[in-house]
Design a protein around this motif. Structure first.
Motif, PDB file in Angstrom:
ATOM      1  N   THR A  23      42.537  45.844  44.010  1.00  0.00           N
ATOM      2  CA  THR A  23      43.614  44.925  44.349  1.00  0.00           C
ATOM      3  C   THR A  23      43.489  44.569  45.819  1.00  0.00           C
ATOM      4  O   THR A  23      42.635  45.110  46.525  1.00  0.00           O
ATOM      5  CB  THR A  23      44.991  45.558  44.068  1.00  0.00           C
ATOM      6  OG1 THR A  23      45.152  46.696  44.910  1.00  0.00           O
ATOM      7  CG2 THR A  23      45.125  45.958  42.606  1.00  0.00           C
ATOM      8  N   ALA A  24      44.353  43.698  46.284  1.00  0.00           N
ATOM      9  CA  ALA A  24      44.301  43.278  47.686  1.00  0.00           C
ATOM     10  C   ALA A  24      44.696  44.410  48.624  1.00  0.00           C
ATOM     11  O   ALA A  24      44.239  44.459  49.767  1.00  0.00           O
ATOM     12  CB  ALA A  24      45.205  42.070  47.904  1.00  0.00           C
ATOM     13  N   THR A  48      49.922  46.082  46.886  1.00  0.00           N
ATOM     14  CA  THR A  48      49.757  45.230  45.702  1.00  0.00           C
ATOM     15  C   THR A  48      49.615  46.086  44.455  1.00  0.00           C
ATOM     16  O   THR A  48      50.208  45.786  43.412  1.00  0.00           O
ATOM     17  CB  THR A  48      48.523  44.312  45.861  1.00  0.00           C
ATOM     18  OG1 THR A  48      48.682  43.525  47.036  1.00  0.00           O
ATOM     19  CG2 THR A  48      48.328  43.421  44.653  1.00  0.00           C
ATOM     20  N   GLU A  73      44.385  36.385  36.341  1.00  0.00           N
ATOM     21  CA  GLU A  73      45.077  36.436  37.626  1.00  0.00           C
ATOM     22  C   GLU A  73      44.679  37.670  38.437  1.00  0.00           C
ATOM     23  O   GLU A  73      44.373  37.552  39.627  1.00  0.00           O
ATOM     24  CB  GLU A  73      46.591  36.426  37.389  1.00  0.00           C
ATOM     25  CG  GLU A  73      47.382  36.336  38.664  1.00  0.00           C
ATOM     26  CD  GLU A  73      48.876  36.215  38.403  1.00  0.00           C
ATOM     27  OE1 GLU A  73      49.632  36.604  39.303  1.00  0.00           O
ATOM     28  OE2 GLU A  73      49.283  35.738  37.327  1.00  0.00           O
ATOM     29  N   VAL A  74      44.655  38.844  37.825  1.00  0.00           N
ATOM     30  CA  VAL A  74      44.346  40.051  38.599  1.00  0.00           C
ATOM     31  C   VAL A  74      42.870  40.128  38.978  1.00  0.00           C
ATOM     32  O   VAL A  74      42.530  40.629  40.045  1.00  0.00           O
ATOM     33  CB  VAL A  74      44.822  41.353  37.910  1.00  0.00           C
ATOM     34  CG1 VAL A  74      46.334  41.381  37.815  1.00  0.00           C
ATOM     35  CG2 VAL A  74      44.176  41.573  36.559  1.00  0.00           C
ATOM     36  N   ILE A  92      40.953  37.479  39.630  1.00  0.00           N
ATOM     37  CA  ILE A  92      40.796  36.532  40.738  1.00  0.00           C
ATOM     38  C   ILE A  92      41.357  37.130  42.025  1.00  0.00           C
ATOM     39  O   ILE A  92      40.737  37.033  43.089  1.00  0.00           O
ATOM     40  CB  ILE A  92      41.436  35.168  40.405  1.00  0.00           C
ATOM     41  CG1 ILE A  92      40.620  34.465  39.328  1.00  0.00           C
ATOM     42  CG2 ILE A  92      41.539  34.297  41.657  1.00  0.00           C
ATOM     43  CD1 ILE A  92      41.253  33.201  38.769  1.00  0.00           C
ATOM     44  N   GLU A  93      42.505  37.781  41.958  1.00  0.00           N
ATOM     45  CA  GLU A  93      43.085  38.409  43.151  1.00  0.00           C
ATOM     46  C   GLU A  93      42.164  39.500  43.700  1.00  0.00           C
ATOM     47  O   GLU A  93      41.964  39.610  44.907  1.00  0.00           O
ATOM     48  CB  GLU A  93      44.468  38.981  42.845  1.00  0.00           C
ATOM     49  CG  GLU A  93      45.517  37.927  42.610  1.00  0.00           C
ATOM     50  CD  GLU A  93      45.755  37.024  43.809  1.00  0.00           C
ATOM     51  OE1 GLU A  93      45.776  37.515  44.955  1.00  0.00           O
ATOM     52  OE2 GLU A  93      45.930  35.814  43.603  1.00  0.00           O
ATOM     53  N   GLY A  94      41.593  40.328  42.803  1.00  0.00           N
ATOM     54  CA  GLY A  94      40.657  41.361  43.235  1.00  0.00           C
ATOM     55  C   GLY A  94      39.395  40.770  43.842  1.00  0.00           C
ATOM     56  O   GLY A  94      38.870  41.260  44.843  1.00  0.00           O
ATOM     57  N   LEU A  96      39.188  37.765  45.288  1.00  0.00           N
ATOM     58  CA  LEU A  96      39.552  37.183  46.582  1.00  0.00           C
ATOM     59  C   LEU A  96      39.594  38.231  47.687  1.00  0.00           C
ATOM     60  O   LEU A  96      39.258  37.944  48.837  1.00  0.00           O
ATOM     61  CB  LEU A  96      40.914  36.484  46.493  1.00  0.00           C
ATOM     62  CG  LEU A  96      40.930  35.143  45.768  1.00  0.00           C
ATOM     63  CD1 LEU A  96      42.365  34.704  45.497  1.00  0.00           C
ATOM     64  CD2 LEU A  96      40.168  34.088  46.557  1.00  0.00           C
ATOM     65  N   ALA A  97      39.989  39.440  47.328  1.00  0.00           N
ATOM     66  CA  ALA A  97      40.081  40.513  48.319  1.00  0.00           C
ATOM     67  C   ALA A  97      38.712  41.050  48.731  1.00  0.00           C
ATOM     68  O   ALA A  97      38.604  41.761  49.734  1.00  0.00           O
ATOM     69  CB  ALA A  97      40.931  41.663  47.758  1.00  0.00           C
TER      70      ALA A  97
END
Length: 157
Positions: free
Chosen positions: A89-90, A94, A132-133, A135-137, A139-140
């Motif tokens: 996760t970020a 989060t 969603e999760v 993509i968030e991971g 992005l981080a």
């Protein structure tokens, strides 16, 4: 089950999961294929598939080990069943927010306390949540160059 029927059984399972809106490993692959630098491989722990970027793993199969299971039993907690995956996760904040908001889906174990890694049940997560999760991971973990590349190819997201 004979090998020639195994593929059909797995395909039927995937179709049932999709009909219910639940995710499968095929969905992870489809989502990952759309993210620059996110490459599939085999976990160094021999536990199955992983998807990583140059800065590390984003999502991977993470079955519970004997020590994990013993600690859960000692704490009086239920032993998660099914396919368990780990996700970066970020931040640890989060991670805690995901667990608090979706306690039936995301969880933590003692081994991962203090990290930004959350565990989840693949057969319980909906495809949109999974997207969603991941993509968030992603992005981080990726460079701004990779983010810009995706922005150019997916301006609507």
């Amino acid at each position: 089950m004979p090998a020639q029927y195994m593929h059909c059984a797995l395909a039927n399972l995937h179709l049932r999961a999709r009909a219910w809106g639940m995710a499968t490993i095929a969905d992870i692959r489809e989502i990952a294929a759309d993210l620059p630098q996110l490459e599939e491989g085999i976990s160094g722990y021999g536990t199955g598939a992983k998807w990583s970027v140059p800065r590390g793993m984003v999502i991977w199969r993470r079955p519970l080990g004997k020590t994990d299971t013993k600690r859960l039993v000692d704490q009086g907690l239920p032993i998660p069943q099914g396919e368990i995956y780990a996700l970066r996760t970020a931040s640890e904040t989060t991670k805690k927010e995901l667990i608090d908001a979706f306690e039936d889906l995301f969880f933590d174990i003692q081994h991962l306390t203090g990290t930004d890694i959350v565990l989840f049940h693949l057969e319980r997560i909906k495809v949109d949540q999974l997207r969603e999760v991941i993509i968030e991971g992603w992005l981080a973990r990726v460079s701004s160059r990779a983010v810009n590349l995706r922005s150019e190819t997916h301006p609507e997201q």
